[in-house]
Design an enzyme around this catalytic site. Sequence first.
Site, PDB file in Angstrom:
ATOM      1  N   LYS A 222      34.834 -23.328  59.742  1.00 60.12           N
ATOM      2  CA  LYS A 222      34.744 -21.953  59.242  1.00 60.12           C
ATOM      3  C   LYS A 222      35.192 -20.951  60.311  1.00 60.12           C
ATOM      4  CE  LYS A 222      33.277 -22.903  55.059  1.00 60.12           C
ATOM      5  NZ  LYS A 222      32.873 -24.280  54.929  1.00 60.12           N
TER       6      LYS A 222
HETATM    7  C1  LIG Z   1      31.982 -24.697  53.604  1.00 57.00           C
HETATM    8  C2  LIG Z   1      31.616 -24.248  52.254  1.00 57.00           C
HETATM    9  C3  LIG Z   1      30.321 -24.412  51.758  1.00 57.00           C
HETATM   10  C4  LIG Z   1      29.272 -25.237  52.429  1.00 57.00           C
HETATM   11  O1  LIG Z   1      28.882 -24.841  53.664  1.00 57.00           O
HETATM   12  P1  LIG Z   1      28.152 -25.923  54.628  1.00 57.00           P
HETATM   13  O2  LIG Z   1      27.687 -25.086  55.756  1.00 57.00           O
HETATM   14  O3  LIG Z   1      29.226 -26.895  55.025  1.00 57.00           O
HETATM   15  O4  LIG Z   1      27.061 -26.549  53.861  1.00 57.00           O
HETATM   16  C5  LIG Z   1      30.016 -23.872  50.527  1.00 57.00           C
HETATM   17  N1  LIG Z   1      30.931 -23.227  49.802  1.00 57.00           N
HETATM   18  C6  LIG Z   1      32.198 -23.069  50.229  1.00 57.00           C
HETATM   19  C7  LIG Z   1      33.152 -22.335  49.364  1.00 57.00           C
HETATM   20  C8  LIG Z   1      32.595 -23.596  51.458  1.00 57.00           C
HETATM   21  O5  LIG Z   1      33.865 -23.466  51.852  1.00 57.00           O
END
Ligand SMILES: *Cc1c(COP(=O)(O)O)cnc(C)c1O
Length: 412
Positions: A222
């Site tokens: 992210k």
């Molecule tokens: C990465 C992501 C998540 C999940 O986040 P985590 O921290 O990996 O559990 C949820 N929704 C979207 C759209 C994502 O890209």
Amino acid sequence: MAVQLQTHASPARAAQLQTGTAPGTADSLPGTGRSRILLSPPHIGEEEQKFVREAFETNWIAPLGPNVDAFEAELAAYTGSKGAVALSSGTAGIHEALRLLGVGPGDRVLCSSLTFVASVNPIAYQGAEPVLIDSDEATWNMSPAALERALAESKREGRLPKAAVVVNLYGQSADMLPLLELLDAYGVPVVEDAAESLGATCSGKSSGTLGRFGVYSFNGNKIITTSGGGMLVSDDMEALEKARFWATQARDQAPHYQHSEVGYNYRMSNILAGVGRGQLRVLDERVNARRAVFDRYREALGGIEGIAFMPEAPYGRSTRWLTALTVDPAAAGVTTEELIARLAAENVESRPVWKPMHLQPLYGKCAYYPHEEGVSVSDRLFEQGLCLPSGSSLSESDQDFVIGILLHALNA
Ligand SMILES: *Cc1c(COP(=O)(O)O)cnc(C)c1O
């Protein structure tokens, strides 16, 4: 299958699985001397280690502590939400938000179809039924037209959805005002899945703060990361206190271990919150760097026939978390799949856009509302969509290398 899920959840980890090296370390093709170029690797700043060191020096090695409290307060201040709860993942945040809204077995919950599976899985955790909504061409996010039909039909059937998970894709907020107007009219509360849009804006507010609850992710791929983690934000401080309680095994106030509700082990550790505090300080720089990466791609490739970049909506600023575009094979003379293969042959990681949930073996039987009857926008975005290396640490020379491969493959 397990490996495929991993590769979508974490490009850096995917590289590790594919190549046997740690993410972000030099991993050259023989004879090229060039490191693998990753989709979205972690990019650490100056202060993370200071906060982590403090955690060690004060022995706050626990799922609570001063970094956790400070990270929550600093993120709430950054986004302009009243409060925040630091959690072990974004998925945990969506799960808790749905439970806070009373979602339970047999309920319907609306959700964007074009997304990562973690947007939808928490609906299943609660025993509820996902109802999937298509995207809009202009935003790639939830289509107000499709949403309107879904709400009207639910009302006719006397089964209004209990909640809606609205996803903000690839760094861009959904068009929240018209979506909220529709959902408010039917009394359906919103969880914003802002896992991909921390740092973006919508109608003058921080993306993730327009719904009843917002959720950010700090997974390794992210825009900022704690290696793994998430944050639930809201203006409802009482609800956030409940989320904190559930996230620490729902321990009642008692001298002994006493429990009257089911809880989870969902809290973020004080060490990882230290990483998050350092990362938050460079978030604006990371947004600007990713936008600059996007601009260079668009400048080099935007004029080529059959290539169309994800549009930036007029109601807010995107972070361009990932540079996403579509390739129309009839006009470009090459498919997305071929471009991904050409890049992979040169040790460059790229990806198709998310495979929509209504096309997944897991959720294919759920109700699905396309943008127009017979016109599914997300199907086309999946068939033609491509995400390019977009890291905030991507050097201009590495980006030029990627662009060169694409120009060659596109005969441009
Ligand atoms: C990465 C992501 C998540 C999940 O986040 P985590 O921290 O990996 O559990 C949820 N929704 C979207 C759209 C994502 O890209």
